[in-house]
Design a protein around this motif. Structure first.
Motif, short mmCIF file in Angstrom:
data_model
loop_
_atom_site.label_atom_id
_atom_site.label_comp_id
_atom_site.label_asym_id
_atom_site.label_seq_id
_atom_site.Cartn_x
_atom_site.Cartn_y
_atom_site.Cartn_z
N GLY A 108 0.81 -1.23 0.00
CA GLY A 108 0.00 0.00 0.00
C GLY A 108 0.83 1.27 0.00
N LEU A 109 2.14 1.13 0.26
CA LEU A 109 2.99 2.32 0.34
C LEU A 109 3.51 2.70 -1.05
CD1 LEU A 109 3.85 4.02 2.78
CD2 LEU A 109 6.06 2.92 2.65
N GLY A 110 3.58 4.00 -1.33
CA GLY A 110 4.04 4.47 -2.63
C GLY A 110 5.32 5.28 -2.56
N VAL A 111 6.23 5.03 -3.52
CA VAL A 111 7.42 5.87 -3.69
C VAL A 111 7.45 6.29 -5.15
CG1 VAL A 111 9.95 5.96 -3.68
CG2 VAL A 111 8.75 4.75 -1.86
N LEU A 112 7.51 7.58 -5.41
CA LEU A 112 7.60 8.09 -6.78
C LEU A 112 8.91 8.86 -6.95
CD1 LEU A 112 4.83 9.70 -8.91
CD2 LEU A 112 7.12 10.69 -8.86
N ILE A 113 9.71 8.41 -7.91
CA ILE A 113 10.99 9.05 -8.18
C ILE A 113 10.95 9.65 -9.58
CG2 ILE A 113 13.47 8.66 -8.49
CD1 ILE A 113 13.24 6.26 -6.68
N ALA A 114 11.27 10.93 -9.69
CA ALA A 114 11.30 11.53 -11.03
C ALA A 114 12.62 12.28 -11.22
CB ALA A 114 10.13 12.47 -11.23
N PRO A 115 13.35 11.97 -12.28
CA PRO A 115 14.60 12.69 -12.52
C PRO A 115 14.35 14.16 -12.83
CG PRO A 115 14.11 11.21 -14.36
CD PRO A 115 13.10 10.93 -13.29
N ASN A 116 13.11 14.46 -13.27
CA ASN A 116 12.79 15.86 -13.57
C ASN A 116 11.28 16.05 -13.46
OD1 ASN A 116 12.57 18.49 -14.81
ND2 ASN A 116 14.63 18.13 -15.62
N PHE A 117 10.86 17.06 -12.70
CA PHE A 117 9.43 17.30 -12.49
C PHE A 117 8.87 18.37 -13.42
CE2 PHE A 117 10.49 15.21 -8.48
CZ PHE A 117 9.39 14.40 -8.28
N ALA A 118 9.69 18.96 -14.28
CA ALA A 118 9.19 20.00 -15.20
C ALA A 118 8.49 19.33 -16.38
CB ALA A 118 10.35 20.86 -15.69
N ILE A 119 7.32 19.81 -16.72
CA ILE A 119 6.52 19.20 -17.78
C ILE A 119 7.31 19.12 -19.10
CG2 ILE A 119 5.36 21.45 -18.14
CD1 ILE A 119 3.65 18.20 -18.98
N GLY A 120 8.03 20.20 -19.42
CA GLY A 120 8.78 20.22 -20.68
C GLY A 120 9.91 19.21 -20.70
N ALA A 121 10.50 18.96 -19.54
CA ALA A 121 11.57 17.97 -19.47
C ALA A 121 11.01 16.57 -19.64
CB ALA A 121 12.31 18.09 -18.14
N VAL A 122 9.83 16.33 -19.06
CA VAL A 122 9.19 15.02 -19.21
C VAL A 122 8.85 14.81 -20.70
CG1 VAL A 122 7.21 13.59 -18.54
CG2 VAL A 122 8.23 15.15 -16.88
N LEU A 123 8.34 15.87 -21.34
CA LEU A 123 8.01 15.77 -22.77
C LEU A 123 9.27 15.59 -23.62
CD1 LEU A 123 5.19 18.47 -23.03
CD2 LEU A 123 4.93 15.98 -23.21
N THR A 124 10.35 16.28 -23.25
CA THR A 124 11.62 16.13 -23.98
C THR A 124 12.07 14.67 -23.98
OG1 THR A 124 12.33 18.36 -23.45
CG2 THR A 124 14.06 16.83 -24.03
N PRO A 152 -0.10 8.76 -2.53
CA PRO A 152 -0.79 7.87 -1.60
C PRO A 152 -1.66 6.82 -2.28
CG PRO A 152 -1.01 10.16 -0.90
CD PRO A 152 -0.44 10.18 -2.29
N THR A 153 -2.01 7.06 -3.54
CA THR A 153 -2.85 6.10 -4.26
C THR A 153 -2.06 5.34 -5.33
OG1 THR A 153 -3.55 7.82 -5.81
CG2 THR A 153 -4.95 7.46 -3.89
N LEU A 154 -0.72 5.38 -5.23
CA LEU A 154 0.14 4.68 -6.20
C LEU A 154 1.06 3.71 -5.46
CD1 LEU A 154 1.42 7.56 -8.53
CD2 LEU A 154 -0.08 5.67 -9.19
N PRO A 155 0.55 2.57 -5.03
CA PRO A 155 1.40 1.65 -4.28
C PRO A 155 2.57 1.13 -5.11
CG PRO A 155 -0.75 0.67 -4.73
CD PRO A 155 -0.83 2.08 -5.21
N GLY A 156 3.70 0.88 -4.45
CA GLY A 156 4.90 0.37 -5.13
C GLY A 156 5.76 1.51 -5.63
N LEU A 157 6.68 1.16 -6.54
CA LEU A 157 7.64 2.15 -7.05
C LEU A 157 7.19 2.68 -8.41
CD1 LEU A 157 10.43 3.54 -6.77
CD2 LEU A 157 11.41 1.57 -7.96
N THR A 158 7.13 3.99 -8.53
CA THR A 158 6.83 4.63 -9.82
C THR A 158 8.04 5.47 -10.20
OG1 THR A 158 4.49 4.78 -9.20
CG2 THR A 158 5.21 6.15 -11.04
N VAL A 159 8.55 5.28 -11.42
CA VAL A 159 9.69 6.08 -11.89
C VAL A 159 9.21 6.99 -13.02
CG1 VAL A 159 12.01 6.06 -12.88
CG2 VAL A 159 11.35 4.29 -11.25
N GLY A 160 9.36 8.29 -12.81
CA GLY A 160 8.96 9.26 -13.83
C GLY A 160 7.51 9.69 -13.65
N LEU A 161 7.20 10.84 -14.25
CA LEU A 161 5.85 11.41 -14.13
C LEU A 161 4.94 10.98 -15.27
CD1 LEU A 161 6.01 15.21 -13.20
CD2 LEU A 161 5.40 13.28 -11.77
N ASP A 162 5.49 10.24 -16.23
CA ASP A 162 4.77 9.93 -17.47
C ASP A 162 3.34 9.44 -17.24
OD1 ASP A 162 7.59 9.87 -17.73
OD2 ASP A 162 7.37 9.02 -19.73
#
Ligand SMILES: NC(=O)c1ccc[n+]([C@@H]2O[C@H](COP(=O)([O-])OP(=O)(O)OC[C@H]3O[C@@H](n4cnc5c(N)ncnc54)[C@H](O)[C@@H]3O)[C@@H](O)[C@H]2O)c1
Ligand SMILES: O=C(O)C1=N[C@H](C(=O)O)CCC1
Length: 255
Positions: free
Chosen positions: A105-121, A240-250
């Protein structure tokens, strides 16, 4: 009893609160009606401040050397984590997955970049990769940055390399036979990455693609650290509603 996040603000702690990003995150959380800043921690402060304050989620913008210790503490205490700190190798991600396997039930989200343009790049680069025989990544940052290449550039190169491999492309052509050390940048999964450090800059990246008779340049510029805040707040509200590991904002952006 299930926590009703709509009824009461999510209790958020910030690690690295006196840093360039941490200070901006504290400000953004304080100005969000649905979030409450309950702990602002920096080097030398006890991590127990988080539990004493009843933090439900933590945001970490500290340093690659300390982030794993912070996450181990937070995960052990059942606190969801949003992580902007760089330095996440496959080995570190595997360690985190191991911790999360025993924390349902626990969530960890790691993003190398949180800027929308960087995610799109990153996404656009991944899409373009298979159409070009040549590719090089240039990342440009402020001179107080600890790591090189940037986490964003490393992730971009990995995505490009995976797309090239899937399309069966060989390494980019390069006839260099005499070279001053570093002149051709660093290799990340066979993709050349060049790191510029320059006063006046914040965070920038250009991905150059080339093939017979044409080039394609994909560039993103963060001119203010405020550019990272919508992504950070989206991650804090979602974790809180994303259990497990999420990498990136995609996935949060529907990409
Ligand atoms: N993912 C993104 O969008 C993004 C954006 C900008 C920066 N970053 C990354 O975030 C990290 C921080 O960047 P910054 O520019 O804010 O750095 P910074 O040096 O300005 O801030 C880091 C802060 O962490 C504190 N700190 C160090 N050890 C600590 C510990 N054990 N516990 C709590 N606090 C501790 C430092 O004292 C400092 O105040 C870097 O890894 C950077 O690459 C990521
Ligand atoms: O300022 C930094 O440090 C940044 N780090 C991240 C990276 O390494 O990619 C994101 C951009 C800013």
């Amino acid at each position: 009893m299930t926590r009703d996040y709509a009824a009461e603000p999510l209790r958020v702690g910030v690690l690295g609160a006196k840093g360039k990003m941490g200070a901006e995150v504290c400000n953004a959380v304080e100005h969000a009606d649905d979030l409450s800043l309950v702990a602002a921690i920096d080097a030398g402060d006890a991590l127990e401040t988080l539990t004493d304050a009843g933090a439900e989620a933590v945001v970490d913008f500290t340093h690659p050397d300390v982030v794993m210790g912070n996450l181990e503490f937070a995960v052990n205490c059942g606190i969801h984590c949003v992580v902007g700190t760089t330095g996440f190798t496959e080995e570190r991600l595997a360690t985190l997955r191991g911790w999360l396997d025993v924390s349902p039930g626990l969530g960890v989200l790691i993003a190398p970049n949180f800027a929308i343009g960087a995610v799109l790049t990153m996404k656009f680069s991944e899409l373009a990769a298979k159409y070009y025989e040549s590719v090089e990544v240039i990342e440009l940052h402020h001179p107080r940055k600890a790591d090189a290449p940037s986490g964003t550039a490393a992730r971009t190169a990995q995505l490009i390399a995976a797309a090239r491999a899937e399309a069966g492309l060989p390494a980019s052509p390069d006839a260099t036979s005499q070279e001053l050390d570093g002149a051709r940048g660093a290799l990340v999964d066979d993709v050349r990455v060049h790191s510029i450090r320059l006063s006046g800059l914040i965070a920038h990246q250009e991905v150059l693609f080339g093939t017979e008779g044409e080039t394609l340049s994909i560039r993103h510029d963060s001119m203010d650290r405020k550019s990272f805040m919508p992504g950070v707040l989206l991650a804090v509200r979602s974790v809180p509603t994303l259990p497990g590991l999420t990498v990136g904002l995609d996935s949060l952006l529907g990409l």
